[in-house]
Design a protein around this motif. Structure first.
Motif, PDB file in Angstrom:
ATOM      1  N   HIS A   1      -6.851   0.754   6.525  1.00 23.22           N
ATOM      2  CA  HIS A   1      -5.404   0.898   6.681  1.00 23.22           C
ATOM      3  C   HIS A   1      -4.921   1.985   5.732  1.00 23.22           C
ATOM      4  O   HIS A   1      -5.163   1.905   4.521  1.00 23.22           O
ATOM      5  N   THR A   2      -4.244   2.990   6.268  1.00 21.16           N
ATOM      6  CA  THR A   2      -3.686   4.044   5.436  1.00 21.16           C
ATOM      7  C   THR A   2      -2.239   4.274   5.836  1.00 21.16           C
ATOM      8  O   THR A   2      -1.890   4.132   7.013  1.00 21.16           O
ATOM      9  N   VAL A   3      -1.407   4.586   4.873  1.00 19.59           N
ATOM     10  CA  VAL A   3       0.023   4.738   5.109  1.00 19.59           C
ATOM     11  C   VAL A   3       0.386   6.218   5.093  1.00 19.59           C
ATOM     12  O   VAL A   3       0.318   6.875   4.053  1.00 19.59           O
ATOM     13  N   GLY A   4       0.746   6.714   6.246  1.00 21.34           N
ATOM     14  CA  GLY A   4       1.136   8.109   6.376  1.00 21.34           C
ATOM     15  C   GLY A   4       2.580   8.337   5.956  1.00 21.34           C
ATOM     16  O   GLY A   4       3.387   7.413   5.915  1.00 21.34           O
ATOM     17  N   PRO A   5       2.900   9.596   5.648  1.00 18.33           N
ATOM     18  CA  PRO A   5       4.268   9.931   5.230  1.00 18.33           C
ATOM     19  C   PRO A   5       5.220  10.079   6.415  1.00 18.33           C
ATOM     20  O   PRO A   5       4.816  10.471   7.505  1.00 18.33           O
TER      21      PRO A   5
ATOM     22  N   CYS B   1       0.877  -1.177   0.000  1.00 19.63           N
ATOM     23  CA  CYS B   1       0.000   0.000   0.000  1.00 19.63           C
ATOM     24  C   CYS B   1       0.910   1.222   0.000  1.00 19.63           C
ATOM     25  O   CYS B   1       1.760   1.377   0.866  1.00 19.63           O
ATOM     26  N   LYS B   2       0.732   2.076  -0.967  1.00 18.25           N
ATOM     27  CA  LYS B   2       1.595   3.254  -1.112  1.00 18.25           C
ATOM     28  C   LYS B   2       1.219   4.345  -0.106  1.00 18.25           C
ATOM     29  O   LYS B   2       0.087   4.411   0.365  1.00 18.25           O
ATOM     30  N   VAL B   3       2.170   5.204   0.189  1.00 13.87           N
ATOM     31  CA  VAL B   3       1.949   6.323   1.105  1.00 13.87           C
ATOM     32  C   VAL B   3       0.803   7.195   0.573  1.00 13.87           C
ATOM     33  O   VAL B   3       0.756   7.526  -0.607  1.00 13.87           O
ATOM     34  N   GLY B   4      -0.127   7.503   1.460  1.00 18.42           N
ATOM     35  CA  GLY B   4      -1.286   8.318   1.102  1.00 18.42           C
ATOM     36  C   GLY B   4      -2.493   7.516   0.653  1.00 18.42           C
ATOM     37  O   GLY B   4      -3.598   8.040   0.592  1.00 18.42           O
ATOM     38  N   GLU B   5      -2.286   6.240   0.335  1.00 20.08           N
ATOM     39  CA  GLU B   5      -3.392   5.400  -0.103  1.00 20.08           C
ATOM     40  C   GLU B   5      -4.031   4.685   1.085  1.00 20.08           C
ATOM     41  O   GLU B   5      -3.500   4.718   2.198  1.00 20.08           O
ATOM     42  N   ALA B   6      -5.156   4.019   0.846  1.00 22.34           N
ATOM     43  CA  ALA B   6      -5.865   3.304   1.905  1.00 22.34           C
ATOM     44  C   ALA B   6      -6.513   2.051   1.348  1.00 22.34           C
ATOM     45  O   ALA B   6      -6.889   2.011   0.172  1.00 22.34           O
ATOM     46  N   VAL B   7      -6.631   1.038   2.197  1.00 25.41           N
ATOM     47  CA  VAL B   7      -7.336  -0.206   1.872  1.00 25.41           C
ATOM     48  C   VAL B   7      -8.208  -0.570   3.067  1.00 25.41           C
ATOM     49  O   VAL B   7      -7.972  -0.112   4.186  1.00 25.41           O
ATOM     50  N   ILE B   8      -9.200  -1.406   2.830  1.00 24.77           N
ATOM     51  CA  ILE B   8     -10.136  -1.772   3.899  1.00 24.77           C
ATOM     52  C   ILE B   8     -10.146  -3.281   4.096  1.00 24.77           C
ATOM     53  O   ILE B   8     -10.058  -4.038   3.125  1.00 24.77           O
ATOM     54  N   THR B   9     -10.227  -3.690   5.380  1.00 22.34           N
ATOM     55  CA  THR B   9     -10.307  -5.114   5.720  1.00 22.34           C
ATOM     56  C   THR B   9     -11.353  -5.309   6.815  1.00 22.34           C
ATOM     57  O   THR B   9     -11.887  -4.351   7.360  1.00 22.34           O
ATOM     58  N   THR B  10     -11.558  -6.551   7.151  1.00 23.07           N
ATOM     59  CA  THR B  10     -12.351  -6.895   8.322  1.00 23.07           C
ATOM     60  C   THR B  10     -11.675  -6.287   9.555  1.00 23.07           C
ATOM     61  O   THR B  10     -10.481  -5.989   9.525  1.00 23.07           O
ATOM     62  N   ALA B  11     -12.430  -6.173  10.632  1.00 24.89           N
ATOM     63  CA  ALA B  11     -11.855  -5.693  11.893  1.00 24.89           C
ATOM     64  C   ALA B  11     -11.501  -6.845  12.823  1.00 24.89           C
ATOM     65  O   ALA B  11     -11.068  -6.624  13.950  1.00 24.89           O
TER      66      ALA B  11
ATOM     67  N   LEU C   1       0.410  14.300   1.117  1.00 24.35           N
ATOM     68  CA  LEU C   1       0.290  12.853   1.331  1.00 24.35           C
ATOM     69  C   LEU C   1      -0.526  12.550   2.583  1.00 24.35           C
ATOM     70  O   LEU C   1      -1.352  11.628   2.583  1.00 24.35           O
ATOM     71  N   LEU C   2      -0.314  13.318   3.644  1.00 23.83           N
ATOM     72  CA  LEU C   2      -1.103  13.100   4.855  1.00 23.83           C
ATOM     73  C   LEU C   2      -2.574  13.427   4.595  1.00 23.83           C
ATOM     74  O   LEU C   2      -3.470  12.696   5.014  1.00 23.83           O
ATOM     75  N   ARG C   3      -2.838  14.494   3.872  1.00 19.31           N
ATOM     76  CA  ARG C   3      -4.211  14.859   3.494  1.00 19.31           C
ATOM     77  C   ARG C   3      -4.854  13.703   2.714  1.00 19.31           C
ATOM     78  O   ARG C   3      -6.012  13.357   2.927  1.00 19.31           O
ATOM     79  N   ASN C   4      -4.081  13.096   1.807  1.00 19.44           N
ATOM     80  CA  ASN C   4      -4.581  11.950   1.035  1.00 19.44           C
ATOM     81  C   ASN C   4      -4.974  10.786   1.941  1.00 19.44           C
ATOM     82  O   ASN C   4      -5.932  10.068   1.639  1.00 19.44           O
ATOM     83  N   CYS C   5      -4.246  10.573   3.030  1.00 21.08           N
ATOM     84  CA  CYS C   5      -4.594   9.493   3.963  1.00 21.08           C
ATOM     85  C   CYS C   5      -6.021   9.666   4.469  1.00 21.08           C
ATOM     86  O   CYS C   5      -6.804   8.705   4.493  1.00 21.08           O
ATOM     87  N   TYR C   6      -6.346  10.884   4.880  1.00 24.62           N
ATOM     88  CA  TYR C   6      -7.691  11.147   5.400  1.00 24.62           C
ATOM     89  C   TYR C   6      -8.734  11.104   4.289  1.00 24.62           C
ATOM     90  O   TYR C   6      -9.804  10.508   4.456  1.00 24.62           O
ATOM     91  N   GLN C   7      -8.432  11.697   3.139  1.00 21.17           N
ATOM     92  CA  GLN C   7      -9.384  11.686   2.020  1.00 21.17           C
ATOM     93  C   GLN C   7      -9.676  10.260   1.567  1.00 21.17           C
ATOM     94  O   GLN C   7     -10.841   9.887   1.396  1.00 21.17           O
ATOM     95  N   ASN C   8      -8.648   9.463   1.365  1.00 23.24           N
ATOM     96  CA  ASN C   8      -8.843   8.101   0.878  1.00 23.24           C
ATOM     97  C   ASN C   8      -9.540   7.224   1.911  1.00 23.24           C
ATOM     98  O   ASN C   8     -10.313   6.331   1.550  1.00 23.24           O
ATOM     99  N   SER C   9      -9.315   7.487   3.188  1.00 24.86           N
ATOM    100  CA  SER C   9     -10.030   6.758   4.240  1.00 24.86           C
ATOM    101  C   SER C   9     -11.510   7.099   4.216  1.00 24.86           C
ATOM    102  O   SER C   9     -12.365   6.213   4.339  1.00 24.86           O
ATOM    103  N   VAL C  10     -11.849   8.371   4.042  1.00 23.94           N
ATOM    104  CA  VAL C  10     -13.245   8.794   3.974  1.00 23.94           C
ATOM    105  C   VAL C  10     -13.921   8.206   2.733  1.00 23.94           C
ATOM    106  O   VAL C  10     -15.064   7.745   2.798  1.00 23.94           O
ATOM    107  N   ILE C  11     -13.234   8.184   1.620  1.00 18.25           N
ATOM    108  CA  ILE C  11     -13.786   7.604   0.388  1.00 18.25           C
ATOM    109  C   ILE C  11     -14.135   6.131   0.605  1.00 18.25           C
ATOM    110  O   ILE C  11     -15.236   5.675   0.268  1.00 18.25           O
ATOM    111  N   LEU C  12     -13.206   5.364   1.189  1.00 18.23           N
ATOM    112  CA  LEU C  12     -13.481   3.947   1.476  1.00 18.23           C
ATOM    113  C   LEU C  12     -14.632   3.800   2.470  1.00 18.23           C
ATOM    114  O   LEU C  12     -15.466   2.893   2.330  1.00 18.23           O
TER     115      LEU C  12
END
Length: 174
Positions: free
Chosen positions: A78-82, A58-68, A94-105
């Motif tokens: 899961h999001t990877v911060g810079p 998972c690249k920095v700034g991106e996010a993926v979703i799994t079971t808890a 990149l940090l802004r992307n972490c939050y944006q991509n988490s909200v999108i998921l």
């Protein structure tokens, strides 16, 4: 959308989704990442391995979703911060992307409540005040455009808690 801050252990929060400040491997690590993997159990690790098999890391700034797994939530995002290093606009974006991509998921998975840790402010050394302003500012931009009804910023330490509390009280985001 209700936005709040608490001082607690994010692995104990009852929400639809907990956000994990992950590393690129998605295989667990230290800090909040290690705590989420440990308490959530092997189900989270296995789901992360499946993602890695499909897409790689998972690249920095991106996010993926799994079971808890065993956590009191439906999902872990899961999001990877810079890593801060010398900082700058790119790290902030990149940090802004972490939050944006988490909200999108979260929106794509009909999440109503979500808990965020203080992404990148531990071993990645992102300045806590700048990180808090980015986090709160990014979430507020999505306030009327998503399914999320509640956002909780979960601070493990007193310093982050005080910073978030002050920003939310004074509404001083960048």
């Amino acid at each position: 959308m209700k936005i709040s801050v608490i001082k607690s252990d994010i692995t104990t929060i009852k929400v639809d989704a907990i956000v994990n400040a992950a590393n690129t491997s998605l295989l667990g690590g230290s800090g909040v990442d290690g705590a989420i993997h440990k308490k959530g159990g092997v189900e989270i690790l296995n789901a992360c391995k499946e993602i890695r098999n499909k897409q790689g890391s998972c690249k920095v700034g991106e996010a993926v979703i799994t079971t808890a797994g065993k956590l009191d939530a439906k999902y872990v995002i899961h999001t990877v911060g810079p890593v801060w290093n010398k900082g700058g606009f790119e790290k902030e974006a990149l940090l802004r992307n972490c939050y944006q991509n988490s909200v999108i998921l979260a929106n794509q998975n009909d999440v109503k409540s979500i808990a965020f840790p203080n992404i990148s402010t531990g071993i990645y050394k992102f300045p806590k005040k700048i990180a808090a302003q980015i986090a709160i500012g990014t979430i507020k931009r999505y306030k009327n455009n998503n399914t999320i009804e509640e956002v909780i910023f979960v601070c493990f330490d007193e310093e982050n808690f005080s910073i978030y509390e002050k920003i939310l009280k004074n509404d001083t985001t960048i």
